[in-house]
Design a protein around this motif. Structure first.
Motif, PDB file in Angstrom:
ATOM      1  N   MET A  50     -62.927 -44.696 -20.308  1.00  0.00           N
ATOM      2  CA  MET A  50     -63.399 -44.269 -21.616  1.00  0.00           C
ATOM      3  C   MET A  50     -63.929 -42.848 -21.582  1.00  0.00           C
ATOM      4  O   MET A  50     -64.012 -42.182 -22.620  1.00  0.00           O
ATOM      5  N   TRP A  51     -64.282 -42.352 -20.396  1.00  0.00           N
ATOM      6  CA  TRP A  51     -64.751 -40.972 -20.322  1.00  0.00           C
ATOM      7  C   TRP A  51     -63.629 -39.977 -20.601  1.00  0.00           C
ATOM      8  O   TRP A  51     -63.873 -38.866 -21.073  1.00  0.00           O
ATOM      9  N   GLN A  52     -62.397 -40.369 -20.308  1.00  0.00           N
ATOM     10  CA  GLN A  52     -61.260 -39.527 -20.712  1.00  0.00           C
ATOM     11  C   GLN A  52     -61.224 -39.419 -22.227  1.00  0.00           C
ATOM     12  O   GLN A  52     -60.960 -38.348 -22.783  1.00  0.00           O
ATOM     13  N   SER A  53     -61.510 -40.527 -22.902  1.00  0.00           N
ATOM     14  CA  SER A  53     -61.566 -40.519 -24.362  1.00  0.00           C
ATOM     15  C   SER A  53     -62.712 -39.652 -24.862  1.00  0.00           C
ATOM     16  O   SER A  53     -62.556 -38.877 -25.811  1.00  0.00           O
ATOM     17  N   ILE A  54     -63.873 -39.789 -24.225  1.00  0.00           N
ATOM     18  CA  ILE A  54     -65.042 -39.008 -24.650  1.00  0.00           C
ATOM     19  C   ILE A  54     -64.770 -37.512 -24.497  1.00  0.00           C
ATOM     20  O   ILE A  54     -65.086 -36.710 -25.387  1.00  0.00           O
ATOM     21  N   TRP A  55     -64.157 -37.126 -23.377  1.00  0.00           N
ATOM     22  CA  TRP A  55     -63.840 -35.711 -23.179  1.00  0.00           C
ATOM     23  C   TRP A  55     -62.823 -35.216 -24.206  1.00  0.00           C
ATOM     24  O   TRP A  55     -62.930 -34.105 -24.700  1.00  0.00           O
ATOM     25  N   SER A  56     -61.857 -36.038 -24.519  1.00  0.00           N
ATOM     26  CA  SER A  56     -60.885 -35.654 -25.547  1.00  0.00           C
ATOM     27  C   SER A  56     -61.556 -35.534 -26.907  1.00  0.00           C
ATOM     28  O   SER A  56     -61.193 -34.675 -27.720  1.00  0.00           O
TER      29      SER A  56
END
Length: 464
Positions: A307-313
């Motif tokens: 989910m951190w990939q999502s947060i960064w995006s």
């Protein structure tokens, strides 16, 4: 990334009409007495293209997110295989971009767009069935093969789709609406980065991979349905498509750009910017998440690592959304060169924070959470910066290039700006695999800074 000239470039013949056209466009931009144009979203054809792009981009977002993490998941976090996948897809896209430009110049661009979406949607749905069979029979190698094949075919279609899309906008909107149209597409991409990636992360954590592919395929089909109804004045060109024609048209696009030394200099700069940015965004982020987020970290009680990939995006998207909305309400400028150079330098300086924060907080195991926060702020600033580069570059290209040459030129520019990204993806995977994440962050930040300095020293770009 528009006025019609009677004859295209033929065997090195220079066309001076472009200069007169550019002067006319610049005079219009600077004329404060020009009547205010209606919002570009009131244009039916643009609205259909916008909605189709919206749905298609959500599909792209889901696809990119899913494949990157899934390859790492089934290969025990093998960054080299992931890099090979990204490199293969990039090479295929570049090779077929020349074909895409020729097709877009000779055939109905709107028809190319929706046919590509239908084909891509169908291929991904078929791939979902094959992957379901592979998972049921524990066939990991075959899954990797299927993902590579799907990536190759999808990028062939994408290479045909991209020139048609980028060259269609000037046909369906007025010249003075180009900046607004590009700003809306930027806002769309930002919303995609916020909502699309966030949803992709959630769905990836709860749905099997094959059902995600089915969903992605359906999104492409829905996008194609919207694009069927786009209409514009299309005149079919005579002649058949041959390898000789493809090569001749590509050379013609290069010759057309040859007098545009400032634009060529900018695109060459962007080529190396993309080269040094690709390993950081495509290789580094997923590898960091899979490798270092395996214990306590910021929001670990409620957020899974992916989910951190999502947060960064979302951070990139939020920055892009804010700046896109600001730019959409600004008057179109006559020149953007100095502004582009400034934002590239600011991005380069910000990029140096990445390796410094990694070694201070992650390598020393001081605080992974601090690195997550710093990277989030860094990517938010990247979102602000990219809009101030992409929208001006797209507007410059669409304003300066004759509409009948735009698809060919777009193909040349695609290769010119993205030509080294496959090498960058492969190199990023190799550096991470051999030397670790810190080494690739240093490589990216130093290279980006050096490139930005060279671009800022090119005085000819000020004329754009």
């Amino acid at each position: 990334m528009t006025n019609k000239i009677d004859q295209q470039l033929i065997e090195g013949q220079e066309v001076n009409n472009v200069d007169r056209q550019n002067q006319t466009n610049q005079d219009d931009v600077g004329n404060s007495n020009s009547p205010k144009l209606p919002n570009v979203l009131r244009n039916k054809n643009f609205l259909l293209l916008f909605l189709g792009t919206l749905v298609s981009n959500v599909g792209n977002t889901f696809y990119s997110f899913v494949v990157s993490f899934y390859i790492l998941a089934i290969t025990n976090n093998n960054a080299i295989i992931q890099g090979a996948f990204l490199a293969t897809c990039g090479v295929v896209f570049l090779l077929f971009s020349t074909v895409g430009g020729v097709l877009a110049d000779r055939y109905n661009k709107a028809k190319i767009i929706y046919i590509c979406d239908f084909i891509k949607g169908g291929i991904i749905i078929i791939s979902a069935v094959v992957i379901y069979f592979c998972i049921a029979n524990d066939m990991v190698i075959l899954q990797i093969v299927v993902l590579f094949i799907m990536g190759i075919v999808s990028n062939i279609i994408g290479a045909i789709f991209s020139p048609a899309t980028s060259s269609l906008t000037p046909y369906i909107v007025k010249p003075m609406q180009l900046q607004q149209a590009n700003s809306y597409f930027s806002v769309l991409n930002s919303l995609q980065g916020i909502v699309g990636i966030l949803i992709a992360g959630i769905i990836y954590s709860i749905l099997p991979i094959m059902w995600l592919f089915v969903l992605i395929g359906i999104l492409y089909v829905l996008s194609g349905i919207s694009e069927i109804f786009i209409r514009y004045d299309f005149v079919k060109k005579e002649g058949t498509i041959t390898i000789k024609n493809v090569f001749a048209d590509f050379v013609q696009g290069i010759r057309y750009l040859k007098p545009e030394k400032a634009l060529v200099g900018l695109i060459m700069g962007i080529l190396f910017v993309n080269f040094f940015l690709t390993p950081y965004m495509s290789n580094g982020a997923p590898y960091f998440i899979k490798t270092y987020l395996n214990g306590e970290y910021l929001l670990s009680s409620v957020v899974k690592p992916e989910m951190w990939q999502s947060i960064w995006s979302v951070c990139v998207g939020a920055g892009s959304l804010i700046m896109g909305l600001i730019v959409s309400h600004k008057a179109q400028k006559a020149k953007y060169g100095k502004s582009i150079k400034l934002w590239m330098l600011l991005m380069a300086v910000a990029m140096t924070i990445a390796p410094i924060s990694f070694y201070i907080f992650v390598y020393t195991k001081l605080s992974v959470s601090a690195y997550l926060i710093i990277t989030s702020c860094l990517l938010f600033f990247f979102g602000l910066s990219v809009v101030n580069i992409n929208i001006p570059v797209a507007t410059i290209i669409q304003s300066r290039v004759d509409k009948d040459m735009l698809a060919k030129v777009s193909s040349v520019l695609n290769i010119g700006s993205m030509g080294l990204t496959p090498i960058a993806s492969m190199l990023g995977g190799v550096i991470i695999g051999l030397l670790g994440l810190g080494a690739v962050l240093i490589f990216c930040s130093v290279g980006f800074l050096f490139t930005a300095i060279l671009i800022s020293s090119n005085k000819s770009i000020n004329s754009l």
